[in-house]
Design an enzyme around this catalytic site. Structure first.
Site, PDB file in Angstrom:
ATOM      1  N   HIS A  79     -30.818 -10.922   6.918  1.00  0.00           N
ATOM      2  CA  HIS A  79     -31.557 -10.474   8.103  1.00  0.00           C
ATOM      3  C   HIS A  79     -30.902  -9.268   8.749  1.00  0.00           C
ATOM      4  O   HIS A  79     -31.237  -8.917   9.874  1.00  0.00           O
ATOM      5  CB  HIS A  79     -31.670 -11.620   9.113  1.00  0.00           C
TER       6      HIS A  79
ATOM      7  N   ARG B 146      -0.548  -8.269   0.857  1.00  0.00           N
ATOM      8  CA  ARG B 146      -1.948  -8.687   0.712  1.00  0.00           C
ATOM      9  C   ARG B 146      -2.139  -9.823  -0.291  1.00  0.00           C
ATOM     10  O   ARG B 146      -3.243 -10.287  -0.505  1.00  0.00           O
ATOM     11  CB  ARG B 146      -2.827  -7.481   0.363  1.00  0.00           C
TER      12      ARG B 146
ATOM     13  N   LYS C  89       6.312  -9.259   6.719  1.00  0.00           N
ATOM     14  CA  LYS C  89       7.161  -9.115   5.529  1.00  0.00           C
ATOM     15  C   LYS C  89       8.354  -8.211   5.843  1.00  0.00           C
ATOM     16  O   LYS C  89       9.481  -8.528   5.516  1.00  0.00           O
ATOM     17  CB  LYS C  89       6.322  -8.540   4.383  1.00  0.00           C
TER      18      LYS C  89
ATOM     19  N   LYS D   7       0.791   5.793  10.362  1.00  0.00           N
ATOM     20  CA  LYS D   7       1.821   5.062  11.123  1.00  0.00           C
ATOM     21  C   LYS D   7       2.813   6.058  11.708  1.00  0.00           C
ATOM     22  O   LYS D   7       3.207   5.969  12.864  1.00  0.00           O
ATOM     23  CB  LYS D   7       2.606   4.121  10.187  1.00  0.00           C
TER      24      LYS D   7
END
Ligand code: F6P
Length: 545
Positions: A386, A270, A209, A514
């Site tokens: 499991h 997102r 973006k 960042k």
């Protein structure tokens, strides 16, 4: 206009929910079902081919009424209207939140800053269609005249998770193109993937973006160098496409104008798989399937926008989540799809939910004194049974679970599907009912154990039950139902953000890391290490030694 700022804990409903919690926390779901034979009908919603059963929750009719009252008191109606009408509800970034416009009908009008964005959305959709069809059909060829065989999506976060999740989910509908994903800046990943590729037949789609993300630009640059070892600079035009809001940076990278797909700042990363960020989806399953997925989402948008809150699936699921998060102090929620195709669904929702609602400052800029964003996790059933289900059944933590299953499988193997779905239904029943000491006693007695042996074993074999679950039963996993399912969770995020009085559409929390990574990178590249805390300093010295 911005969303209102209303402290949810100041509402009457919140206070009464607290009382309701105190009075009802001792209830067992088993007893609630015994007391009301119609509970499953009262607490379920049928919408298109979705049946959402939320009766296995620790709620009474009064609880639900209070939760709905909470939605009214924080003026959720007003918020929904602002969400769909292009208001700049992402206040800290001064942006509208209009991912729903990406799947709106062609005849719709969606105004962002007074301008209808739908014609532009459809222009880009047309571009996705022609581009993907030319690649799939082999009309568009690589620099040596061969048709494309492989596509690499280079992007991270919202520019990776959505397309990857959807392509896995729609594998049944896939064509011959092999799709790869490079997200992590871990060079071992890029080099592993490149080993499998032939530059003559590979298309690279750079998705970012901002087109400033370190991981994506580093990966894209490495790939470009690799490509230019065999091909020439002019061949980049045939092999690289890019999706971004930052058209200037795309041009600097050398992508041909006809391979540039714009994005808009009113679409959060997102929530962007519906835009050209989903180009690799259209390449993998064809444009028509991509578009059908969008239409499924559009139908869910319509449901969310228009259904009364008590019949509104995203609203009800959001309220239930708030009930456990804020009254039962549950910290996590599991999302367990009974479909291997949905193996990346929880990972995808982790970004959607946790990046959106992981906030601790309210819409007035005050620190909240109540819990917000839930922690999301999950893996497909039956594998998860499991692995970690033990803790859900008998651990000390309360973990509400969404079970997502389908009535029909895609390959039509009824024997397998019945076994899969028998587990699906059995788990929610077992989580709800548990196993009482009396039942365990009888079972052990039947095994002819001595009284002493029975007493020794009994406490370990008791299941408290009373574990809340939602069951989302859908006809079949299709592009349409997948689109609706994703949109359902998107709207759930919105509702929770509104009620918690936070801003769901920024993500300042990822910036500090960042920034520091940039500083530390210099420490790694230079001989001197800048000043850090003792631990970081020692670790950096060890790394460089
Ligand atoms: O760092 C978080 C984030 O900004 C996400 O919100 C986003 O999806 C991701 O990075 C990638 O950003 P971009 O698409 O701009 O490369």
């Amino acid at each position: 206009m911005a969303l209102q700022s209303i402290d949810p804990t100041s509402t009457k409903a919140w206070k009464n929910l607290r009382k309701n919690y105190e009075n009802s926390k001792g209830n067992h779901l088993r007893d609630l079902f015994a007391a009301d034979p119609n509970r499953a009908i009262a607490f379920s919603l049928q919408w298109n081919d979705f049946l959402v059963d939320f009766s296995k929750n620790r709620i009474t009719k009064e609880t639900l009424a209070l939760l709905l009252q909470l939605a009214d008191e924080v003026d959720l109606k007003d918020a929904v209207q602002k969400y769909f009408s292009g208001d700049r509800i992402n206040v800290t970034e001064n942006r509208a939140v209009q991912h729903t416009a990406l799947r709106a009908k062609k005849t719709a009008t969606v105004l962002v800053d007074g301008e209808n964005v739908i014609p532009e959305v459809y222009e880009v959709k047309e571009h996705i269609k022609t581009f993907s069809e030319a690649i799939i059909s082999g009309k568009k060829k690589g620099y040596t005249g061969k048709p494309f065989t492989d596509v690499v999506n280079i992007g991270i976060g919202g520019s990776d998770l959505g397309p990857e999740m959807v392509i896995k989910a729609l594998q049944f509908y896939k064509n011959h193109l092999k799709i790869h994903f490079i997200s992590n800046v871990d060079g071992d990943l890029v080099h592993e993937v490149l080993q499998e590729l032939n530059p003559e037949t590979t298309l690279f789609v750079i998705v970012s973006k901002t087109f400033t993300t370190q991981e994506t630009l580093t990966n894209a640059t490495t790939i470009k160098k690799w490509f230019l070892k065999q091909a020439q600079h002019k061949d980049i035009a045939d092999h690289f496409a890019a999706v971004s809001t930052n058209t200037k940076k795309i041009a600097e990278f050398g992508i041909a104008a006809e391979n540039v797909f714009p994005m808009w700042d009113w679409v959060g990363g997102r929530f962007s798989l519906w835009s050209a960020v989903g180009l690799s989806i259209a390449l993998a399953v064809g444009y028509d399937n991509f578009d059908t997925m969008l239409s499924g989402a559009q139908q869910m948008d319509e449901h969310f926008r228009t259904a009364e809150f008590d019949k509104n699936i995203p609203v009800v699921l959001a309220l239930l989540s708030i009930w456990y998060n804020n009254f039962y102090n549950a910290e996590t929620e599991a999302i367990i799809p009974y479909s291997q195709y949905l193996s990346r669904f929880s990972a995808y929702l982790q970004q959607g939910i946790m990046e959106s609602n992981g906030k601790s400052v309210d819409r007035s800029g005050q620190r909240v004194d109540y819990q917000t964003g839930t922690i999301i996790w999950g893996e497909p059933g039956t594998n998860s049974q499991h692995a970690f289900f033990q803790l859900i059944h008998q651990g000390t933590k309360l973990i509400p679970v969404d079970f997502i299953g389908f009535k029909k499988s895609l390959h039509g193997d009824v024997e397998h599907h019945n076994k899969l779905m028998a587990n699906f239904f059995a788990q929610t029943e077992a989580l709800m009912n548990g196993k009482t000491p009396e039942e365990v006693y009888k079972e052990l007695e039947g095994l002819k154990l001595s009284e002493e042996q029975i007493q020794k074993l009994l406490p370990f074999k008791v299941f408290e039950g009373n574990k809340p679950t939602n069951t989302i039963l859908i006809e079949q996993l299709t592009p349409k139902s997948l689109g609706a399912l994703i949109a359902l969770y998107e709207h759930k995020i919105f509702v929770q953000g509104v009620i918690w009085n936070i801003f769901s559409y920024d993500q300042w929390g990822v910036e500090l890391g960042k920034h520091l990574a940039g500083t530390i990178l210099k420490d790694l590249q230079n001989s001197e290490i800048a000043d850090h805390d003792g631990s970081t300093m020692r670790l950096l010295q060890a790394f460089k030694s």
